[in-house]
Structures are given as C-alpha cells and as structure tokens.
Design an enzyme around this catalytic site. Structure first.
Site, PDB file in Angstrom:
ATOM      1  N   GLU A  21      77.083 132.280   5.315  1.00 13.35           N
ATOM      2  CA  GLU A  21      77.952 133.371   4.444  1.00 13.35           C
ATOM      3  C   GLU A  21      78.668 133.980   5.403  1.00 13.35           C
ATOM      4  OE1 GLU A  21      75.406 130.920   2.456  1.00 13.35           O
ATOM      5  OE2 GLU A  21      75.230 132.344   3.601  1.00 13.35           O
ATOM      6  N   GLU A  73      78.860 124.414  14.202  1.00 11.98           N
ATOM      7  CA  GLU A  73      78.694 125.667  15.064  1.00 11.98           C
ATOM      8  C   GLU A  73      77.717 125.100  16.553  1.00 11.98           C
ATOM      9  OE1 GLU A  73      74.846 127.755  12.741  1.00 11.98           O
ATOM     10  OE2 GLU A  73      75.859 128.918  11.941  1.00 11.98           O
ATOM     11  N   GLU A  93      70.288 133.436  15.035  1.00  8.92           N
ATOM     12  CA  GLU A  93      70.175 133.814  16.435  1.00  8.92           C
ATOM     13  C   GLU A  93      70.762 132.054  16.921  1.00  8.92           C
ATOM     14  OE1 GLU A  93      70.496 135.068  19.392  1.00  8.92           O
ATOM     15  OE2 GLU A  93      69.944 137.014  18.665  1.00  8.92           O
ATOM     16  N   ASN A 130      75.520 121.597   8.625  1.00  8.78           N
ATOM     17  CA  ASN A 130      76.500 122.348   9.003  1.00  8.78           C
ATOM     18  C   ASN A 130      76.760 121.910  10.735  1.00  8.78           C
ATOM     19  OD1 ASN A 130      79.315 122.597   9.487  1.00  8.78           O
ATOM     20  ND2 ASN A 130      79.257 124.396   7.485  1.00  8.78           N
ATOM     21  N   PRO A 131      77.621 121.140  11.161  1.00  7.78           N
ATOM     22  CA  PRO A 131      77.678 120.704  12.469  1.00  7.78           C
ATOM     23  C   PRO A 131      78.842 121.630  13.544  1.00  7.78           C
ATOM     24  CG  PRO A 131      78.911 118.749  11.642  1.00  7.78           C
ATOM     25  CD  PRO A 131      78.499 119.698   9.520  1.00  7.78           C
ATOM     26  N   PRO A 142      63.628 126.327  13.326  1.00  2.68           N
ATOM     27  CA  PRO A 142      63.029 125.659  12.275  1.00  2.68           C
ATOM     28  C   PRO A 142      64.091 126.539  11.327  1.00  2.68           C
ATOM     29  CG  PRO A 142      61.134 126.317  13.573  1.00  2.68           C
ATOM     30  CD  PRO A 142      62.006 126.386  13.995  1.00  2.68           C
ATOM     31  N   ARG A 143      64.280 125.322  10.083  1.00  2.00           N
ATOM     32  CA  ARG A 143      65.471 126.129   8.879  1.00  2.00           C
ATOM     33  C   ARG A 143      64.586 126.955   7.994  1.00  2.00           C
ATOM     34  NH1 ARG A 143      68.194 128.119   6.295  1.00  2.00           N
ATOM     35  NH2 ARG A 143      69.690 128.120   5.008  1.00  2.00           N
TER      36      ARG A 143
END
Length: 435
Positions: free
Chosen positions: A66, A345, A318, A342-343, A271-272
């Site tokens: 955000e 980035e 990062e 979200n694609p 990893p998320r």
C-alpha cells in the site's frame, strides 16, 4: 455505526486487549524489537504545531504494498497542492521503512491501536483536517472519531474482492454503518465499486488503480538485476512471487523438469509470508536444488556461480524491484484457491506473467491482461511447465508478451490524477481543499 454496535465493538476490544497486546509483543520479540513504536501505538506520537494555510492530510497505508500507492498519491497531491502538509501512518516495520523514503512527508508514525483514547490522542497530535485511507484498512474508532471532528474520511484505491465481499455480507450489520460514515470511496475497478455500494458506501466513483502509475522503465537492466539478486550468469530466470503453501513444491517440480532443457536456469522464489521461508527452502531442496538466501548473499557481498541456482528472497519490500531480473514471472496464490496476486509489479518491467486458475482477487485485471496477450493462465503445473518452456525457448513469443505487459500498464495509467481530482471534490464538500 449505531451506538449499540459501537458499544459491542468497544467491549470486544476491551475484552481481547490483553491478547492483542500479547500478540503485538510476541511479534516484536520475534523481530528483536518487542517495544518498537509502542508509544505511537497508543497515540503518543510527536505533537505537531497547527498546519499552515494549506492544511494537513493524514494518509494511512497498512504496509509495503500500500505504501507504493501512497507514494504515487502523495506526489500527485503535492503537485496540486504544494502547500498541503502530509503525515503518513502505517502498521508494519517494513511499511514504516518504505514510508520514511517518501519525499514530501512531514511525519511518519505507526497508526494507533483502535482504542478510543489512543485514536483521540493521535488526532489531537496530528492536527489533520482530513483522513485518507489507502485500499482497505478500516478502523471503526479512527473513522468515527474523525467524522465527529467534521474531518472528511476518504478511501482511495479501494479494493474489495468477491471473497472479502461475501465475508463482509455475513457481518453487514457491522460494515454497513461503518462504510456509510466514509465521505467518499475512490474504487479501483467497477466490480470493487459495485461491492462497496452494495455494502452501504454512499459516494463511490471508479478512479482506477494507482499501482499502474508507479514508474515504468523502458531501459530494463536485466543482467545487473540478476547480479544484484544473486543470479549472475543464470538465464533464463523465473521469479515466483508471493507463493503459498503447496506452490513452492509445484514450482520446484516444474523447474526440475525444465532444468534439463535450460541448464543455466535460475529461480528467485519469494514466499508470501516470511515465516514460511524454511518450508519454501525445503520444497526446493527436496527436488535437488542448491538454495541460498538473498539476505546472506547480500551480507557476504557475493553471488552463487551460474548453473541453475535458486535464491530465496527472504526480505520484505524487495519483490517489486526483483521482477526486473525475470525472464518470466509466476504469480503466487493462484494455483491454490487463495485469489492470486497483483500482476502489475511484474508487468511494469515488461515481464510476461503466468498465473493459475484462482485469480478472483484480481479478476478484472487478469482478464484484461489475458485479452492483451500480456500473460497466460494455466490450470496446473503441467500447463505451467509448457508455457514456461515456450517462453524460454521462443524469444519472439516471450518478447511479444513482455511488450504487451508493459503496454497494458501504460494504457491504464492516470489513476493518481483522477484520484486527486476526486479527493478535491470530497474535501470541498466538507473541508478546505487548499486549491
């Protein structure tokens, strides 16, 4: 929000406050900083003098993702209102680190716990005349006390997935009065707007997704980025971003199958949730890969030798920059029923993206991405292997998809300007715009 519902909310906060504080301390202890920002969490932020003639806006962005939106918004606000002061709050340490790098911010602080006294103290000390919330972070007491002071409260870049919408509907009695208190909602997509309206938001307008307005570079320094992330000499490179449990195993099997065709292939795996970093490492090692962690490589100032190595991105904040080194990108949370990631980035670097069947959190965006040929959707890991083999083998196909990805991002830019215009109207109804 009705008085009775607010009473129940505050009662619940009071009853569960010991547990909430314990969780906060345990998490802080795990980071080695158990009391970081403790005073600010109770509203004890540095007091500010009254704002100048331009007024002061409090912007809240929960964390790193955000904060990228907040940076774009702040830049647009300062262009329109050069004399408007900005204070910026966040929830996480990584969010704060990102916030402190943003230019034009008067003060950065941790948002207070949603206890009434903490909220009131923060409002007294910031002396803000408007509250702007980025995306979805809704704190009932903060919103209520702001409105009691006749402060406009505007939600920007508002997102509300179908999954979250169904959950909110179950507690409609709670969320409808809260959304009705918002002065306005600037939604990302028409689907988001419809869901906000259905739940009770009174003034909703689609202004677009400000993540598209993050800088897009035509001069991608792919090789330099690979060296920076420990993959110097590796080609092709797959960046698997924001993966969840079960997806690392799939990525490992796919990459093992591809490595016989592409012996110098590299993988950057992010990893998320960082608490799963050991689990992700085991998944890759179980398929025979040598694995290094980026934080240790960075500390050593070294990089692994070429030859199909795997680097774990074990540092928050990062991933958006790391997509620069990708030949192709896989979006996590999509092979499993999580809702995808979200694609933008990855696409902003001109990187072709692929994702699984579960993109409900980004359904409109992913559909447009597919229509423009900027990405591919796969049903399972076998299709994932097939698409990656095609892109890694066929430079023309890969570059066409990458060019479409960059064009997709550019064609959707302009949300920041529309959002600031919408914000000016919302503040003009109930507060001074400074224009």
């Amino acid at each position: 929000m009705t008085a009775f519902i607010f009473f129940l909310y505050r009662l619940g906060l009071w009853l569960f406050s010991p547990l909430l504080l314990l969780v906060f301390l345990v998490r802080g202890w795990g980071r080695g900083r158990p009391l970081e920002g403790f005073g600010e969490r109770f509203g004890r932020i540095p007091p500010l003098p009254p704002p100048g003639s331009g007024g002061r806006i409090w912007i809240h962005a929960v964390s790193v993702g955000e904060m990228g939106v907040a940076e774009v918004l702040i830049s647009a606000i300062r262009k329109r209102w050069p004399d408007r002061e900005i204070v910026l709050s966040t929830v996480t340490p990584t969010g704060r680190a990102a916030a402190e790098k943003i230019e034009g911010v008067r003060m950065v602080f941790y948002v207070p716990f949603d206890f009434p006294k903490a909220v009131l103290s923060a409002l007294d000390r910031t002396r803000a005349s408007a509250l702007v919330i980025v995306e979805t972070e809704l704190w009932p007491n903060l919103i209520r006390e702001s409105r009691r002071r006749q402060m406009p409260v505007v939600l920007v870049n508002g997102r509300l997935s179908e999954r979250s919408y169904r959950r909110y509907q179950k507690f409609r009695f709670l969320f409808r009065p809260l959304l009705e208190m918002l002065s306005a909602v600037a939604a990302r997509e028409e689907g988001d707007a419809k869901r906000y309206r259905s739940l009770g938001a009174r003034r909703v307008e689609v202004t677009g997704n400000m993540k598209y307005d993050m800088p897009v570079s035509d001069a991608r320094e792919e090789m330099a980025a690979r060296r920076r992330y420990g993959l110097g000499g590796c080609a092709p490179v797959l960046v698997a971003g924001s993966t969840h449990r079960g997806e690392e195993e799939a990525v490992a099997r796919v990459c093992r199958a591809l490595q016989s065709h592409f012996p110098t292939m590299g993988v950057l795996l992010a990893p998320r949730h960082l608490e799963r970093i050991d689990e992700a490492e085991r998944a890759m090692r179980n398929e025979g890969f040598e694995v290094r962690r980026w934080s240790s490589l960075k500390a050593e100032g070294s990089a692994p030798p070429p030859g199909g190595r795997v680097v774990l991105l074990d540092v928050m904040g990062e991933l958006a920059a790391a997509y620069e080194c990708a030949t192709a990108a896989f979006l996590g949370g999509s092979l499993i029923p999580h809702g995808g990631q979200n694609p933008i980035e990855a696409a902003r670097w001109g990187v072709p993206v692929l994702f699984g069947p579960h993109m409900t959190n980004f359904s409109e965006m992913s559909e447009r991405l597919l229509q423009q040929g900027a990405g591919r959707q796969v049903a399972d890991e076998e299709e994932m292997r097939s698409v990656l083999f095609e892109w890694f083998s066929d430079e023309r196909s890969r570059e066409a998809a990458g060019a479409s990805a960059r064009a997709f991002v550019r064609s959707n830019q302009g949300a920041a300007g529309r959002t600031v215009s919408f914000l000016a109207e919302a503040l003009g109804e109930e507060g001074r715009t400074g224009a």
